[in-house]
Enzyme design. Structure first.
Site, short mmCIF file in Angstrom:
data_model
loop_
_atom_site.label_atom_id
_atom_site.label_comp_id
_atom_site.label_asym_id
_atom_site.label_seq_id
_atom_site.Cartn_x
_atom_site.Cartn_y
_atom_site.Cartn_z
N ARG A 192 11.48 -1.32 10.91
CA ARG A 192 10.45 -1.01 11.89
C ARG A 192 10.41 -2.07 12.98
NH1 ARG A 192 5.08 0.39 8.58
NH2 ARG A 192 4.25 -0.83 10.30
N ARG A 229 11.69 -5.42 5.01
CA ARG A 229 11.37 -4.02 4.72
C ARG A 229 12.35 -3.05 5.38
NH1 ARG A 229 5.32 -1.85 5.42
NH2 ARG A 229 5.49 -2.64 7.54
N LYS A 256 0.83 -1.21 0.00
CA LYS A 256 0.00 0.00 0.00
C LYS A 256 0.87 1.26 0.00
CE LYS A 256 -2.05 -1.16 3.87
NZ LYS A 256 -1.28 -2.40 4.15
N ARG A 267 0.24 -9.20 13.69
CA ARG A 267 -0.40 -8.23 12.80
C ARG A 267 -1.23 -8.91 11.72
NH1 ARG A 267 4.53 -5.23 10.84
NH2 ARG A 267 3.13 -3.95 9.59
N ARG A 288 -9.55 0.28 9.03
CA ARG A 288 -9.05 -1.08 9.29
C ARG A 288 -10.00 -1.88 10.14
NH1 ARG A 288 -3.20 0.15 8.70
NH2 ARG A 288 -1.97 -1.67 9.09
P1 ADP Z 1 2.21 -1.84 3.23
O1 ADP Z 1 2.23 -0.33 3.22
O2 ADP Z 1 1.00 -2.41 2.55
O3 ADP Z 1 2.43 -2.42 4.59
P2 ADP Z 1 4.78 -1.58 1.81
O4 ADP Z 1 4.43 -0.70 0.67
O5 ADP Z 1 5.54 -0.98 2.94
O6 ADP Z 1 3.46 -2.34 2.34
O7 ADP Z 1 5.59 -2.84 1.23
C1 ADP Z 1 6.08 -3.87 2.09
C2 ADP Z 1 7.44 -4.34 1.60
O8 ADP Z 1 7.28 -5.05 0.35
C3 ADP Z 1 8.44 -3.23 1.32
O9 ADP Z 1 9.71 -3.69 1.69
C4 ADP Z 1 8.34 -3.01 -0.21
O10 ADP Z 1 9.57 -2.54 -0.75
C5 ADP Z 1 8.03 -4.41 -0.70
N1 ADP Z 1 7.14 -4.45 -1.90
C6 ADP Z 1 6.09 -3.62 -2.14
N2 ADP Z 1 5.49 -3.96 -3.31
C7 ADP Z 1 6.17 -5.04 -3.80
C8 ADP Z 1 6.02 -5.85 -4.99
N3 ADP Z 1 5.05 -5.63 -5.90
N4 ADP Z 1 6.90 -6.86 -5.16
C9 ADP Z 1 7.89 -7.09 -4.24
N5 ADP Z 1 8.07 -6.37 -3.12
C10 ADP Z 1 7.21 -5.34 -2.89
P1 ADP Z 2 1.44 -1.64 7.54
O1 ADP Z 2 1.42 -0.62 6.44
O2 ADP Z 2 2.66 -2.47 7.52
O3 ADP Z 2 0.20 -2.42 7.62
P2 ADP Z 2 0.97 0.59 9.25
O4 ADP Z 2 2.11 1.51 9.22
O5 ADP Z 2 -0.22 0.89 8.43
O6 ADP Z 2 1.52 -0.85 8.92
O7 ADP Z 2 0.47 0.39 10.73
C1 ADP Z 2 1.35 0.16 11.79
C2 ADP Z 2 0.55 0.07 13.09
O8 ADP Z 2 -0.13 1.32 13.34
C3 ADP Z 2 -0.55 -0.97 13.10
O9 ADP Z 2 -0.08 -2.25 13.46
C4 ADP Z 2 -1.48 -0.39 14.18
O10 ADP Z 2 -0.98 -0.62 15.49
C5 ADP Z 2 -1.39 1.11 13.91
N1 ADP Z 2 -2.44 1.54 12.95
C6 ADP Z 2 -2.24 2.02 11.69
N2 ADP Z 2 -3.42 2.30 11.10
C7 ADP Z 2 -4.38 1.97 12.00
C8 ADP Z 2 -5.80 2.00 11.98
N3 ADP Z 2 -6.49 2.44 10.91
N4 ADP Z 2 -6.47 1.57 13.09
C9 ADP Z 2 -5.81 1.15 14.18
N5 ADP Z 2 -4.47 1.07 14.25
C10 ADP Z 2 -3.76 1.49 13.18
#
Ligand code: ADP
Ligand code: ADP
Ligand code: ZN
Length: 215
Positions: free
Chosen positions: A159, A126, A13, A170, A88
């Protein structure tokens, strides 16, 4: 356009948010980044959120909803936006509908689908930039050879909640609390599902194609 990016942790995302927001020409925000920013500034909300985030569980709806709706009011007004990581929970989704009741509501929810094994690989590799929040991956999306952020030169870090212990929790929380939103938005007719296990560029192309498809 008012658009939500939905998907499990690690789906990509954050990686896709910037290009979609640029394409749509709307402001975008990640709820996780708002929480991390509060922690950096050591606010009361930041301290509260930290205890939940470290454990890999969701921050309570009440504080999350007011934080994000405040962002919408100040940054987007009645115009378009892109939300990454919010809503979420069903409670958050209903609150968002309520906050948008004076508008024509959400236009699209883009659901990025990725298998569990791949999610674990993505989260545990990541790397995030301390300066601008840009995301890299040790294997699939490596940072430049000098090890600093490609965009701003900032330091890259892992992270705390990407440790294997927190990752399992998670994903569990995602399936119990967030996955029900897929049906919620499918029934509303605004869900578009995209295969997230393609190259970063390909996923981006498909997402942008889905924004305009049908109505
Ligand atoms: P989210 O915001 O949904 O948690 P991220 O955008 O941070 O996910 O992506 C999670 C990890 O996967 C990062 O290390 C990113 O560089 C990698 N990643 C994202 N998209 C792809 C893809 N299409 N193929 C391989 N790795 C990806
Ligand atoms: P990722 O992109 O890898 O899913 P985020 O950065 O979005 O992780 O979220 C990290 C943490 O922040 C989550 O595990 C949760 O504790 C908190 N968080 C983020 N967005 C929300 C939400 N919409 N509601 C509740 N907690 C949230
Ligand atoms: Zn950076």
């Amino acid at each position: 356009m008012k658009v939500v990016l939905l998907g499990p942790p690690g789906a990509g995302k954050g990686t896709q948010a910037a290009r979609i927001a640029e394409y749509l020409d709307v402001p975008s925000v990640a709820s996780g980044d708002l929480f991390r920013d509060h922690q950096k500034r050591d606010t009361e909300l930041g301290r509260l959120a930290r205890s939940y985030m470290q454990r890999g569980v969701l921050v309570p709806d009440e504080v999350t909803i007011s934080m994000v709706t405040e962002w919408i009011e100040t940054e987007a007004g009645t115009g378009g936006f892109l939300l990454d990581g919010f809503p979420r929970t069903l409670g958050q989704a209903e609150a968002l509908d309520g906050a948008l009741s004076n508008t024509d509501g959400l236009d699209r929810v883009l659901y990025i689908r990725v298998s569990n094994d791949e999610l674990v690989r993505r989260l545990t590799g990541r790397l995030v930039c301390r300066g601008c929040g840009a995301t890299f991956h040790r294997v699939s999306n490596p940072p430049p050879a000098h090890g600093a952020c490609e965009d701003c030169g900032g330091e890259l870090y892992e992270r705390e909640d990407d440790r294997p212990e927190a990752v399992g929790k998670r994903l569990e929380v995602y399936f119990s609390e967030t996955a029900p939103l897929i049906d919620y938005y499918r029934e509303a007719g605004i869900l578009r599902e995209v295969d997230g296990e393609q190259s970063i560029d390909e996923v981006g192309r498909v997402l942008i194609g889905e924004i305009g498809s049908g109505s």
